[in-house]
Design an enzyme around this catalytic site. Structure first.
Site, PDB file in Angstrom:
ATOM      1  N   HIS A 294      19.537  57.130  39.699  1.00  0.00           N
ATOM      2  CA  HIS A 294      20.941  56.617  39.257  1.00  0.00           C
ATOM      3  C   HIS A 294      21.097  57.723  38.108  1.00  0.00           C
ATOM      4  O   HIS A 294      20.922  58.354  37.875  1.00  0.00           O
ATOM      5  CB  HIS A 294      21.234  55.313  38.941  1.00  0.00           C
TER       6      HIS A 294
ATOM      7  N   CYS B  22      23.269  50.644  31.554  1.00  0.00           N
ATOM      8  CA  CYS B  22      22.663  49.951  32.993  1.00  0.00           C
ATOM      9  C   CYS B  22      23.622  48.705  32.706  1.00  0.00           C
ATOM     10  O   CYS B  22      23.759  47.948  33.591  1.00  0.00           O
ATOM     11  CB  CYS B  22      21.563  50.023  33.008  1.00  0.00           C
TER      12      CYS B  22
ATOM     13  N   GLU C 220      25.518  52.488  45.641  1.00  0.00           N
ATOM     14  CA  GLU C 220      24.692  51.796  44.299  1.00  0.00           C
ATOM     15  C   GLU C 220      25.516  51.478  43.078  1.00  0.00           C
ATOM     16  O   GLU C 220      25.400  51.430  42.014  1.00  0.00           O
ATOM     17  CB  GLU C 220      23.623  53.072  43.729  1.00  0.00           C
TER      18      GLU C 220
HETATM   19  O1  SUG Z   1      16.989  49.444  40.571  1.00  0.00           O
HETATM   20  N1  SUG Z   1      15.141  48.143  37.942  1.00  0.00           N
HETATM   21  C1  SUG Z   1      16.177  49.125  38.311  1.00  0.00           C
HETATM   22  C2  SUG Z   1      17.485  49.553  37.407  1.00  0.00           C
HETATM   23  C3  SUG Z   1      18.579  50.095  37.466  1.00  0.00           C
HETATM   24  C4  SUG Z   1      19.327  50.708  36.309  1.00  0.00           C
HETATM   25  N2  SUG Z   1      20.513  50.604  36.370  1.00  0.00           N
HETATM   26  C5  SUG Z   1      21.336  51.905  36.198  1.00  0.00           C
HETATM   27  N3  SUG Z   1      21.101  52.657  36.131  1.00  0.00           N
HETATM   28  N4  SUG Z   1      22.824  51.973  36.170  1.00  0.00           N
HETATM   29  C6  SUG Z   1      16.351  49.275  39.277  1.00  0.00           C
HETATM   30  O2  SUG Z   1      15.673  50.699  39.943  1.00  0.00           O
HETATM   31  C7  SUG Z   1      13.273  47.683  38.511  1.00  0.00           C
HETATM   32  C8  SUG Z   1      12.769  45.713  38.624  1.00  0.00           C
HETATM   33  C9  SUG Z   1      11.510  45.713  38.870  1.00  0.00           C
HETATM   34  O3  SUG Z   1      10.415  46.985  38.718  1.00  0.00           O
HETATM   35  O4  SUG Z   1      10.467  44.368  38.889  1.00  0.00           O
HETATM   36  C10 SUG Z   1      14.196  47.204  38.842  1.00  0.00           C
HETATM   37  O5  SUG Z   1      15.120  47.114  40.292  1.00  0.00           O
END
Ligand code: SUG
Length: 447
Positions: free
Chosen positions: A250, A370, A175
């Site tokens: 994460h 993020c 990730e």
């Molecule tokens: O991978 N959300 C992302 C959020 C990423 C957050 N990043 C960090 N914590 N670094 C994920 O879960 C949701 C998309 C949707 O549901 O339409 C999404 O992909």
């Protein structure tokens, strides 16, 4: 020694930003499924955040959005005909797949890659490994374009080394920087790289979770090897299963580091005392500050809802002490805000708070941290960065106008079936490649 800085590259939020509920274990994503999104507002919030950090004196860069919907993925999966026919067919027969190919998820640049500074690597170059993001289909289609983008920014292989995303399926689920911290005295000195994994994939099911644990120990180890990190300067730590099952998908949802500070929720890690011991041993003589928010003051639930730890911990030029760049939601939560106000009066390096609005991103589980990828660069390396990707007031104005011209005010899940959205998105990206001097960067421009 030349002056070394930490530069933040933020993902420019794409025109198809929407809420499709694609990420199991990410509670914001699940809870906001099918909410109507506001792409224009989202992109402007992201740009305003970049502008704020730029004004505060930090080096700021930008990562361009990816081509969405991603028609090549749909063709690869057997859909054929014109692009418009494909959209219509997928909308009717596989709407979830359409949403996955429409996700603007590359905005969360902390998941773009793992980056190791030149002072940590044996060959003295900055190393990049794009994250394979294997645990979520909509994210697993990001890494080849991410790699291309990083290569367009960091071009000179005398200074920069680009690895391929790890292969090997979910056993090597990676990730990126969201599960990676670095501790150091000064950015330009040898640091300790702290990799945080959620699962140990080869045959060990201890600590297994209900929600997906996305980062594997095997992936973290492979990256440490590929980046040529010195063995005594790497620590591997396990995320607590409780955190993952409470929605901390994460590690950057429950901890953040800067220089010699690791700021975290007391329940962030599976074995805290081992982590403290290993980091202290790897770090050497000077003390590391482990600042823990106790459950009694900030529950894990409040920490995850408010995204208190999904903040950027930074040193602002001309300011004594460190500043936390936090999501507005952490100011609105009474417990969390009370804790923060008290924290800055305590004897720790954290002394200032700055709140930013990234609400559109937050509704998909993406806070300030993020949205950014940290890249530590010395003066020579900084001079090699493609200037088109360096943020400036001029670029801010240009991109705001570009957003106004091309982005919709709102987007519902039904709108994804409208082929016009595909053409609008391509029109926006076409102009963006001209603004950024990228040539025919996207696949749709190459046919
Ligand atoms: O991978 N959300 C992302 C959020 C990423 C957050 N990043 C960090 N914590 N670094 C994920 O879960 C949701 C998309 C949707 O549901 O339409 C999404 O992909």
């Amino acid at each position: 020694m030349s002056h070394t800085v930490e530069m933040n590259f933020d993902g420019l939020i794409g025109s198809t930003h929407n809420y499709a509920g694609l990420s199991q274990g990410n509670l914001a994503s699940t809870n906001n499924t099918k909410l109507v999104s506001q792409p224009r507002q989202a992109a402007k919030e992201g740009l305003a955040k970049m502008m704020r950090l730029h004004q505060l004196g930090l080096k700021q860069g930008i990562l361009t959005p990816q081509e969405r919907p991603h028609i090549p993925t749909l063709r690869e999966l057997g859909f054929c005909g014109t692009d418009q026919a494909i959209i219509e067919k997928v909308a009717k027969t596989a709407p979830n797949l359409l949403a996955m190919c429409y996700s603007a998820s590359s905005m969360w640049a902390a998941n773009a890659a793992t980056v190791s500074p030149s002072s940590d690597s044996e060959d003295g170059r900055v190393h990049f490994t794009p994250a394979n993001l294997k645990s979520m289909f909509h994210r697993s289609i990001e890494h080849s374009t991410t790699s291309k983008t990083l290569k367009a920014i960091f071009t000179n292989d005398k200074y920069f080394c680009h690895h391929n995303a790890l292969s090997g399926g979910v056993h090597f689920g990676d990730e990126g920087a969201a599960n990676h911290n670095r501790l150091c005295n000064e950015y330009g000195e040898q640091g300790v790289e702290l990799f945080v994994y959620g699962k140990h994939d080869f045959g060990d099911s201890r600590g297994s979770t209900n929600f997906p644990a996305r980062q594997s120990l095997e992936a973290s180890r492979a990256i440490a090897r590929k980046h040529g990190l010195r063995s005594g300067k790497v620590v591997m730590a396990c995320q607590s299963a409780e955190v993952i099952d409470t929605g901390g998908f994460h590690n950057d949802v429950v901890s953040v580091s800067n220089k010699n500070v690791l700021f975290m929720h007391e329940r962030a890690f599976a074995d805290k005392s081992r982590l403290f011991k290993e980091v202290a041993a790897a770090y050497g003589e000077q003390p590391v500050h482990f600042i823990e928010a106790p459950e009694q003051l900030v529950s894990l639930d409040d920490a995850i809802k408010s995204y208190l730890f999904n903040s950027q911990l930074v040193n602002l030029p001309g300011t004594e002490g460190m500043t936390l760049i936090l999501p507005r939601e952490s100011q609105e939560n009474k417990n969390v805000h009370g804790y923060l106000l008290d924290l800055i009066t305590q004897d720790t390096p954290i002394k200032h708070l700055e709140f930013v609005d990234v609400r559109q991103s937050m509704r998909n589980g993406g806070g300030p941290a993020c949205l950014r990828l940290r890249v530590v660069l010395n003066e020579e390396e900084l001079a090699q960065v493609n200037p088109a990707f360096v943020f400036s007031e001029e670029l801010f104005l240009t991109l705001n106008n570009w957003v106004d011209k091309h982005y919709r005010d709102s987007l519902s899940s039904a709108d994804l079936a409208d082929p016009n959205l595909l053409y609008e998105s391509r029109g926006a990206l076409d102009e963006l490649t001209q603004i950024m001097g990228l040539g025919s960067f996207y696949e749709f421009q190459q046919v």
